[in-house]
Design an enzyme around this catalytic site. Structure first.
Site: not given
Ligand code: ZN
Length: 133
Positions: A23, A83, A94
């Site tokens: 990420e 993502h 998150d």
């Molecule tokens: Zn996330």
């Protein structure tokens, strides 16, 4: 309540997401305009978890980014991350981060989808994204 952002910045974020096996994350710098958030630029911060399904900004780089924004008279108006294996909506993890950073969270995926969300109280609210040329 809208997130106003240049199309070119969205494209840049999607390219970042596509070019990474983990990420990617960082800040949206800009300013408030009434109810709106206006993105001027992005600042990537290394993901210290090096994970394809979670991120944590590397703390030293994070502080540097915050200082940079201040020096240039910009505010941190949002957080972005990517993502890779799931749609661009906030994960449980998150949500925890959104409690600490109650600004819009822009999430992109490598397929080119994206969305922005903000936590209001305990509710996730979708923020309308307005793209400019
Ligand atoms: Zn996330």
């Amino acid at each position: 309540m809208r997130l106003i952002i240049r199309r070119e910045i969205i494209r840049m974020l999607i390219e970042l997401a596509r070019g990474s096996k983990v990420e990617v994350c960082g800040f949206l710098f800009g300013r408030r305009d009434g109810d709106d958030w206006v993105v001027e630029e992005i600042r990537e911060v290394p993901n210290r978890l090096n994970s394809p399904n979670a991120f944590e900004m590397e703390p030293f780089e994070m502080v540097r980014a915050i200082e940079e924004a201040e020096e240039r008279g910009l505010e941190i108006i949002g957080i972005f991350h990517s993502h890779l294996e799931c749609p661009p909506v906030p994960s449980k993890r998150d949500l925890e981060g959104m409690r600490l950073w109650p600004v819009p969270w822009l999430i992109v995926d490598e397929k080119g989808n994206y969305g922005a969300y903000v936590l209001e109280g305990n509710k996730i609210r979708e923020v309308r994204i307005v793209e400019k040329e």
